[in-house]
Design a protein around this motif. Sequence first.
Motif, PDB file in Angstrom:
ATOM      1  N   ASN A  47     -15.194  28.681 -39.372  1.00 44.04           N
ATOM      2  CA  ASN A  47     -15.981  29.457 -40.343  1.00 44.04           C
ATOM      3  C   ASN A  47     -17.255  29.984 -39.696  1.00 44.04           C
ATOM      4  O   ASN A  47     -17.611  31.158 -39.827  1.00 44.04           O
ATOM      5  CB  ASN A  47     -16.378  28.579 -41.536  1.00 44.04           C
ATOM      6  N   SER A  69      -4.358  27.650 -38.737  1.00 45.26           N
ATOM      7  CA  SER A  69      -5.454  27.214 -39.602  1.00 45.26           C
ATOM      8  C   SER A  69      -6.797  27.679 -39.052  1.00 45.26           C
ATOM      9  O   SER A  69      -7.724  27.984 -39.815  1.00 45.26           O
ATOM     10  CB  SER A  69      -5.440  25.692 -39.778  1.00 45.26           C
ATOM     11  N   ALA A  80     -11.982  23.507 -39.828  1.00 44.43           N
ATOM     12  CA  ALA A  80     -12.181  24.733 -40.597  1.00 44.43           C
ATOM     13  C   ALA A  80     -13.641  25.170 -40.572  1.00 44.43           C
ATOM     14  O   ALA A  80     -13.945  26.366 -40.438  1.00 44.43           O
ATOM     15  CB  ALA A  80     -11.713  24.532 -42.036  1.00 44.43           C
ATOM     16  N   THR A  94     -17.731  24.234 -46.468  1.00 40.96           N
ATOM     17  CA  THR A  94     -16.342  23.936 -46.110  1.00 40.96           C
ATOM     18  C   THR A  94     -16.210  22.513 -45.587  1.00 40.96           C
ATOM     19  O   THR A  94     -15.257  21.795 -45.910  1.00 40.96           O
ATOM     20  CB  THR A  94     -15.836  24.933 -45.048  1.00 40.96           C
ATOM     21  N   SER A 137      -8.610  27.162 -46.409  1.00 39.89           N
ATOM     22  CA  SER A 137      -8.498  26.944 -44.976  1.00 39.89           C
ATOM     23  C   SER A 137      -7.696  25.699 -44.621  1.00 39.89           C
ATOM     24  O   SER A 137      -7.046  25.663 -43.577  1.00 39.89           O
ATOM     25  CB  SER A 137      -9.899  26.823 -44.360  1.00 39.89           C
ATOM     26  N   ILE A 138      -7.747  24.684 -45.475  1.00 40.45           N
ATOM     27  CA  ILE A 138      -7.208  23.388 -45.046  1.00 40.45           C
ATOM     28  C   ILE A 138      -6.075  22.852 -45.895  1.00 40.45           C
ATOM     29  O   ILE A 138      -5.443  21.862 -45.503  1.00 40.45           O
ATOM     30  CB  ILE A 138      -8.328  22.323 -44.984  1.00 40.45           C
ATOM     31  N   SER A 170      -9.395  30.233 -41.031  1.00 35.47           N
ATOM     32  CA  SER A 170     -10.800  29.837 -41.168  1.00 35.47           C
ATOM     33  C   SER A 170     -11.724  30.926 -40.633  1.00 35.47           C
ATOM     34  O   SER A 170     -12.788  31.189 -41.198  1.00 35.47           O
ATOM     35  CB  SER A 170     -11.051  28.515 -40.436  1.00 35.47           C
TER      36      SER A 170
END
Length: 331
Positions: free
Chosen positions: A53, A181, A49, A232, A30-31, A185
Amino acid sequence: MHPSLCLIIITIVFALGFDFLNGFHDAANSIATVVSTRVLKPHWAVLWAAFFNFLAFAFFGIKVASTIGTGLIDPAIINTEMIFAALLGAIVWNIFTWYVGLPSSSSHALIGGLLGAGIAKAGLAPLKWFGIFKVLAAIVISPLLGFILGSILMFLVMRFCFDFTPTRIDQWFRRLQLASSAFISLGHGGNDAQKTMGIIAVLLFSSGYLGKQFYIPLWVVLSCYFVIALGTFLGGWRIVKTMGMRITKLKPVGGFCAETSSALTLFLATALGIPVSTTHTITGSIVGVGSLHGAAAVRWGVARSIVWAWVLTIPASGIVAALAWWVMQAA
């Protein structure tokens, strides 16, 4: 407390522990690009993120959870010890690959653990081959689709932005990368959290706590989304470095294209109920974006080691799960 109920509770805690490690291990998905392009600082990136999520619970159904729960192995042979062994296999492989910095698939570690424990208990008879085929096909298709979409999107963006200065392009895509992003996520949470949901739900179902109809209780849904978001948030920085910096050098425009193409692949797979690997998908997208700058722009040695981790994940976690099952039966 009844011993069997105690083991069920311990196994649910283990399942949520795997869910946490899934978020922790896969935070890079995700990052990595948004950090490597310096659009967000690492602590803001993980918070961003983690929020999306968790928010994924509002956008996706439970098709992937149903595939994990009932689509790979006949639920009639599943019991608490088998689920515990499957989780142990997945967790051991996740910790090992995190330690060496390899972005392997938490999803396929769980699937490998489930298959390994199931085969150790009952042989090949209870396996559902169509569901297994979908998972194996997705190992090839998801990174390939990410590669193709990433390449196409990068090509279109380069053509569209041909007449603009690099500074202006960079400014635009630094903003757009916040959206991309967020999308990946959402896709990560939507597909990956459901795998733990399926495991917990089939555990409850096989133990008689859900009645005669398989379903996913709301508390299981919310717990799994919260825990993967927490994982995360705490992040997995070893893998962030591999994903965001060692495969290819990315600028914001490349990060946007890689994240967007990966998110589209995840959305499609989740809608179809296919448990894919977020790791495979984003890696394919990053390689696709990087390859548009020429083969030399991609560090193929790093990519090759990642592919080996993909190949080994299901059998390795399956072997650990099978050993755990046999040890539990002997104890």
